[in-house]
Design a protein around this motif. Structure first.
Motif, short mmCIF file in Angstrom:
data_model
loop_
_atom_site.label_atom_id
_atom_site.label_comp_id
_atom_site.label_asym_id
_atom_site.label_seq_id
_atom_site.Cartn_x
_atom_site.Cartn_y
_atom_site.Cartn_z
N MET A 196 0.83 -1.28 0.00
CA MET A 196 -0.02 -0.28 0.00
C MET A 196 1.11 1.24 -0.03
O MET A 196 1.39 1.61 1.05
CB MET A 196 -0.86 0.04 1.22
CG MET A 196 -1.90 1.07 1.14
SD MET A 196 -2.84 1.22 2.65
CE MET A 196 -1.58 1.56 3.98
N ASN A 197 1.31 1.68 -1.28
CA ASN A 197 1.90 2.94 -1.51
C ASN A 197 3.59 2.49 -0.78
O ASN A 197 4.07 1.20 -1.35
CB ASN A 197 1.65 4.05 -0.65
CG ASN A 197 0.45 4.71 -1.13
OD1 ASN A 197 0.08 4.51 -2.58
ND2 ASN A 197 -0.82 5.30 -0.57
N THR A 242 -9.45 3.56 1.09
CA THR A 242 -8.89 4.88 1.55
C THR A 242 -9.01 4.93 2.98
O THR A 242 -8.49 5.63 3.81
CB THR A 242 -9.65 6.23 1.10
OG1 THR A 242 -10.90 6.11 0.94
CG2 THR A 242 -9.26 6.22 -0.65
N GLU A 243 -10.24 4.37 3.55
CA GLU A 243 -10.50 4.38 5.11
C GLU A 243 -10.18 3.19 5.71
O GLU A 243 -10.19 3.43 7.00
CB GLU A 243 -12.09 4.70 5.00
CG GLU A 243 -12.39 6.12 4.59
CD GLU A 243 -13.83 6.56 4.42
OE1 GLU A 243 -14.69 5.63 5.15
OE2 GLU A 243 -14.32 7.65 4.24
N PRO A 257 -10.57 0.46 10.87
CA PRO A 257 -10.29 1.81 10.35
C PRO A 257 -8.71 1.96 10.46
O PRO A 257 -8.10 1.51 11.33
CB PRO A 257 -11.07 2.56 11.67
CG PRO A 257 -11.94 1.66 12.23
CD PRO A 257 -11.44 0.22 12.21
N LYS A 258 -8.21 2.62 9.36
CA LYS A 258 -6.88 2.91 9.26
C LYS A 258 -6.36 3.77 10.47
O LYS A 258 -5.15 3.93 10.87
CB LYS A 258 -6.65 3.61 8.04
CG LYS A 258 -6.48 2.71 6.60
CD LYS A 258 -6.10 3.31 5.79
CE LYS A 258 -6.18 2.30 4.59
NZ LYS A 258 -5.62 2.94 3.10
N SER A 259 -7.11 4.67 11.27
CA SER A 259 -6.85 5.49 12.27
C SER A 259 -6.59 4.58 13.50
O SER A 259 -6.30 5.07 14.53
CB SER A 259 -8.17 6.37 12.38
OG SER A 259 -9.30 5.94 12.71
N LEU A 260 -7.00 3.29 13.53
CA LEU A 260 -6.90 2.63 14.83
C LEU A 260 -5.15 2.39 15.13
O LEU A 260 -4.63 2.33 14.26
CB LEU A 260 -7.38 1.01 14.47
CG LEU A 260 -7.33 0.19 15.68
CD1 LEU A 260 -8.12 0.69 16.99
CD2 LEU A 260 -7.75 -1.18 15.41
N ARG A 261 -5.08 2.65 16.40
CA ARG A 261 -3.66 2.72 16.86
C ARG A 261 -3.18 1.20 16.45
O ARG A 261 -3.71 0.28 17.14
CB ARG A 261 -3.59 3.34 18.27
CG ARG A 261 -2.18 3.28 18.87
CD ARG A 261 -2.17 3.89 20.03
NE ARG A 261 -0.70 3.76 20.78
CZ ARG A 261 -0.40 4.33 22.00
NH1 ARG A 261 -1.37 4.82 22.67
NH2 ARG A 261 0.76 4.45 22.41
#
Length: 269
Positions: A196-197, A242-243, A257-261
């Protein structure tokens, strides 16, 4: 739910893998064939005439990869198939007659530059070029277990996920990096490796590991596991948008979620 069958009303068998190509076609790798469709045709399918099925082999299809230029490769345990997608998105699939099996089953294949095919078999890693198969002997001396998955980074470095030797990076036919439990990998038994990138995602039997990879170097980021809420540490595959990350585990699919630590602690031996 759509029941896929051939024109002769033969069931396609188990679906082993779902693959989305650069042209937004959905490919289903099945026991009895290779099925190409789109999400719109599946969602609105009221008759089997709207589904395109190519029943090519009695062997189970195990891998497929299609480049943005429309050139691709699909394989069963015994055969290789060339996949070509034209400008009108019409696909032709032909048997690669120049490849002859040795009886040892193919595990994974990927097209490489200069019309070269990189593939793994139960007895090691190979390349196929100019109608000739060549075993990577120097690599096989290093790898003592099966290569389960093969992928490419943005700079065409070949990434090998193994079932017991961790993850290896091969460039210019040399092993340039080796990720093990000493470098942050939660387990040496890997299932899939995804890119992923500049991020590498490694599916293992002890969680989903993340590594940064750029400028021919890598660094450990962290790992998703049951400590983060995964239903199981047995991670079989992962996809993303994206999310979210969509993590396939032994006990179900987790939407993360990608925001999960991330958990940055290493798993115990």
């Amino acid at each position: 739910k759509v029941a896929f069958r051939t024109e002769n009303h033969v069931d396609i068998g188990n679906i082993n893998k779902i693959y989305l190509d650069p042209f937004q076609n959905i490919w289903l790798l099945c026991d009895n064939g290779l099925l190409k469709t789109t999400k719109y045709q599946v969602e609105n399918a009221h008759s089997l005439s709207e589904i395109v099925i190519d029943r090519l082999s009695i062997y189970k299809f195990t891998s497929i990869h299609i480049n943005p230029d429309g050139i691709g490769l699909a394989s069963t345990s015994q055969k290789l198939y060339q996949v070509n997608t034209g400008q009108n998105s019409k696909t032709t699939i032909t048997t690669n007659e120049s490849y002859s099996t040795s009886g040892i089953r193919i595990l994974q294949t990927i097209p490489f530059r200069n019309n070269t095919i990189i593939y793994s078999k139960a007895d090691g890693l190979y390349k196929f070029k100019d109608n000739t198969s060549l075993k990577y002997s120097h690599v096989n001396d290093f790898i003592t277990s099966r290569v389960i998955d093969i992928s490419l980074t943005s700079d065409s470095t070949i990434t090998l996920a193994t079932d017991g030797d961790g993850v290896l990076f091969m460039k210019d036919e040399k092993i340039v990096h080796h990720i093990t439990t000493k470098n942050g990998l939660p387990s040496m038994s890997c299932r899939k490796v995804r890119h992923m990138n500049d991020t590498i995602l490694v599916c293992t039997n002890k969680g989903l590991a993340f590594f940064a990879y750029r400028n021919d170097s890598y660094s450990y980021i962290g790992v998703y596991s049951d400590k983060n809420g995964l239903p199981s540490n047995e991670v079989k595959d992962v996809s993303f948008d994206t999310e979210n990350y969509y993590v396939v585990t032994g006990l179900g699919l987790a939407v993360v979620p990608k925001s999960l630590r991330l958990s940055v602690s290493k798993s115990p031996d």
